[in-house]
Scaffold this active site. Structure first.
Site, mmCIF file in Angstrom:
data_model
loop_
_atom_site.group_PDB
_atom_site.id
_atom_site.type_symbol
_atom_site.label_atom_id
_atom_site.label_comp_id
_atom_site.label_asym_id
_atom_site.label_seq_id
_atom_site.Cartn_x
_atom_site.Cartn_y
_atom_site.Cartn_z
ATOM 1 C CD1 TRP A 1 0.677 7.424 2.934
ATOM 2 C CD2 TRP A 1 2.073 9.136 3.265
ATOM 3 N NE1 TRP A 1 1.864 7.123 2.299
ATOM 4 C CE2 TRP A 1 2.743 8.159 2.489
ATOM 5 C CE3 TRP A 1 2.753 10.296 3.603
ATOM 6 C CZ2 TRP A 1 4.047 8.319 2.032
ATOM 7 C CZ3 TRP A 1 4.062 10.456 3.161
ATOM 8 C CH2 TRP A 1 4.688 9.474 2.387
ATOM 9 C CG ASP B 1 -0.323 0.469 -3.319
ATOM 10 O OD1 ASP B 1 -1.082 0.869 -2.416
ATOM 11 O OD2 ASP B 1 0.856 0.861 -3.427
ATOM 12 C CG ASP C 1 3.363 3.887 1.736
ATOM 13 O OD1 ASP C 1 3.267 2.654 1.594
ATOM 14 O OD2 ASP C 1 2.812 4.697 0.973
#
Length: 711
Positions: free
Chosen positions: A183, A461, A529
């Site tokens: 991530w 999402d 992100d």
């Protein structure tokens, strides 16, 4: 030369693409076997290759058995010791499959593609197998998938059902290219020697994942960005997956097999039931990794994306400005600033619904918060439209907070096992989309939300992977993993059919759900992100190996960056985001009028060149980590225009700036720099290079727009 031809005397089929050929045959046992994959062949040339005895066959070594690679869909059975692409268990416990050819079918689709079906059955048991192939007149990508049918009266358990296996020719060495990460650090490109044996790439998370992406590239170790043969394949599947690359010591060949599911994803096939695998498409190119990427980009635009010819709008997202703190007045003021900046699409992010005041509550209750939007979302949507922008919303249909009305009403709707802890990640639980009632619930509120509020865009999402993926269904059956994805696809397909104007961005907590399957029903993807411009250079480099820039959302956000605390100039941030679908995510209420005006100039500059970025041909001229700046070029299909983007984190003393050699221009033409008016002969630009003229100091960047003025 026809796209697909057949030589009955050799039981041989030849598939031709514009620049490559792929040949397959059935051997004496009836098994479908690979013959060739590479440059163009005639049927006679393919017949000659097919007639050659295999070295292992000649040696008849009792310890070797059949080669681990070389079959179109290796099965579990006989003297096979490699990775089975197809592994089944019949009602009496037998697990081996024996091939019996039945028929073949060659046809042309209404769209002009050539399709080949190779039809088989098991020699004894009631299992039908069809190997599907599709070739397009405008692409070297070959699509493959498999259909399995239970023609009997007892259940058959599919222990493994890959879409296809691909075989490469013998080489002295092989190198594997793929992306890894986590991530906020997705798509980090890596290349390493392919070891002998098996190399497994997989996701057990229910999504393609941030950690790997379902594609591979292989070469003999000598390929570069511009030279060498590359074989690659990509899986069109938005759930768990597995690709196994193999290299054999016995015959020097390599190959890979891949499909949906991981190592514990069995499926029970009832009487009369059919299972169709997702596409596992393959590509051979002879122009290095750059040629492979450009071929995948062109294929994705021509045969995957639902609206490939559209220009993606400049997007503004409210997250950094408001977080969970929404109200109608604040959103309208922010929308006015976004319009002043030049945004064309305004997206309100998380926090507009239910009791959502933080990430601990409200997820699943998809009605506008009455205290924040007393008249619903209509007034805000109307104001955004009045300002000349489209209106979008963030949604997360597959998730729920335990503190929500939905969970209190339907605790059975989440993924769980009886008598086991319900694991929360990011304070969320996963709704079981494998249940038709859950999928139908999601479709119902989504289609009403879009219809009732003038929604033009959804940021869809999915912020956590699966856990406790049950109940599993019949004994020995893990069909939840596949049914979940099929129901996800069904919801999106129904939603888009209801609202043809609706556009969707795929997001999985960043780049956790990016693949050709989700891109076939969405319009763009959120790659990470992490919006730090310095980190995004490497993320975007890895993303571009397979996926085109028109699918890559790229944000300009505030500094210091919220993840890295790094501060870089606004010009650098905009130039990095110009390499994809430009978006702005900063808190515009804190931007001065001068900063808004500067940002608007960058937005205008992007709008002038975005047709090149989104629809042009991409060349990676210098990769991240090379000495000097990272450089990417986009060229129009007619070679009338080009855009050169360059980013340099820090200059090194004693290393003078080298001109960058452009490519793909009209060699007889003269090009003019739109900003400076300076003219350049294309031959000079390609052979001697273009001086970038980067500003002095750290975080230097530039965007050079060239137009052909004569040829």
């Amino acid at each position: 030369m026809p796209q697909i031809s057949y030589a009955p005397d050799a039981a041989l089929w030849l598939l031709n693409t514009p620049r490559t050929s792929y040949a397959v045959r059935t051997d004496s046992s009836g098994a479908p076997c690979h013959v060739a994959w590479g440059g163009r062949l005639t049927l006679d040339e393919a017949r000659e290759i097919a007639a050659r005895p295999h070295p292992v066959d000649r040696e008849a070594n009792s310890f070797e058995g059949r080669p681990p690679v070389g079959e179109e869909l290796p099965v579990d059975g006989g003297a096979r010791y490699g990775v089975p692409s197809l592994q089944v268990r019949f009602a009496d416990g037998t697990r081996a499959v024996e091939w019996a050819p039945v028929a073949h079918d060659i046809r042309e689709t209404p769209g002009g593609a050539g399709e080949l079906d190779l039809v088989f059955r098991d020699r004894h048991y009631p299992l039908g197998i069809v190997l599907h192939y599709r070739v397009h007149h405008d692409s070297d990508v070959i699509e493959r998938w498999t259909t399995l049918r239970n023609t009997g009266t007892d259940d058959i358990v599919l222990l493994r059902a890959d879409s296809a296996a691909w075989t490469l020719p013998p080489r002295a060495d092989y190198r594997l290219s793929h992306v890894t990460g986590q991530w906020a650090a997705e798509t980090q490109l890596g290349r390493q020697t392919l070891p002998f044996g098996e190399t497994v790439l997989t996701s057990r998370r229910g999504i393609p994942s941030h950690h790997l992406n379902p594609w591979v590239m292989l070469d003999d170790g000598s390929a570069s960005e511009d030279h060498g043969q590359v074989w690659s394949a990509a899986l069109a599947w938005s759930g768990s997956w597995r690709i196994t690359a193999q290299r054999t010591a016995s015959d020097g060949r390599a190959g890979f097999t891949g499909g949906a599911g991981h190592d514990q994803s069995t499926l029970r096939l009832g009487p009369g039931e059919t299972h169709t695998t997702p596409r596992f498409a393959g590509l051979h190119t002879e122009g290095g990794f750059g040629a492979a990427s450009r071929a995948w980009h062109a294929y994705t635009r021509a045969h995957v994306l639902p609206h490939p010819d559209e220009i993606r709008p400049v997007l503004y997202n409210s997250w950094e400005a408001t977080g969970f703190d929404h109200d109608e007045k604040r959103q309208m003021a922010l929308a006015a600033r976004a319009a002043q900046l030049g945004a064309e699409l305004y997206v309100m992010d998380d926090g507009w619904f239910g009791a959502r005041r933080a990430d601990r509550a409200g997820l699943g209750d998809w009605t506008p918060s009455p205290d924040r939007f007393p008249d619903g979302l209509g007034p805000l949507a109307d104001e955004v439209h009045r300002l000349g922008m489209r209106f979008g919303l963030w949604v997360e249909p597959e998730m729920v907070n335990a503190d929500s009305d939905l969970y209190r009403a339907h605790p059975d709707w989440i993924l769980h096992f009886p008598h086991r802890t319900r694991t929360e990640l990011r304070n969320q639980l996963v709704l079981n989309f494998a249940r038709d009632d859950v999928a139908d619930w999601a479709y119902a509120w989504l289609t009403a939300l879009v219809a009732d509020n003038g929604i033009d865009f959804l940021k869809w999402d999915m912020n956590r992977p699966f856990s406790e993926a049950g109940p599993a269904g019949p004994e020995g059956d893990d069909r939840l993993w596949s049914r979940y994805v099929h129901n996800l696809y069904r919801v999106i397909d129904r939603l888009r059919a209801d609202h043809p104007h609706l556009r969707i961005e795929a997001c999985g907590g960043g780049g956790g759900r990016v693949d050709l399957g989700i891109l076939s029903r969405t319009d763009q993807a959120w790659p990470s992100d992490n919006t730090d411009a310095a980190d995004r250079v490497a993320i975007q480099h890895g993303y571009s190996q397979l996926y085109p820039a028109s699918t890559m959302a790229a944000w300009v956000t505030d500094v210091p960056n919220e993840l890295t605390s790094r501060t870089v100039p606004l010009a650098f941030r905009f130039h990095v985001a110009t390499a994809g679908v430009l978006a702005v995510g900063g808190d515009l209420t804190r931007w001065s009028d001068e900063e808004i005006a500067e940002g608007a100039r960058y937005v205008d500059a992007y709008i002038e060149v975005r047709h090149l970025v989104q629809h042009g041909v991409q060349h990676r001229l210098r990769a991240p980590g090379d000495d000097g700046p990272t450089v990417v070029q986009y060229t129009s299909a007619d070679r009338a225009e080009a855009l050169v983007l360059a980013w340099q984190r820090a200059p090194r003393r004693g290393r003078p700036e080298r001109p960058v050699h452009l490519t793909g221009l009209d060699p007889a033409a003269v090009y003019r720099d739109v900003a400076t008016g300076e003219s350049h002969h294309a031959t000079v630009l390609m052979r001697y290079g273009l001086p970038l003229g980067l500003p002095a100091g750290d975080w230097a960047s530039t965007a050079i727009h060239l137009r052909r003025v004569s040829s």
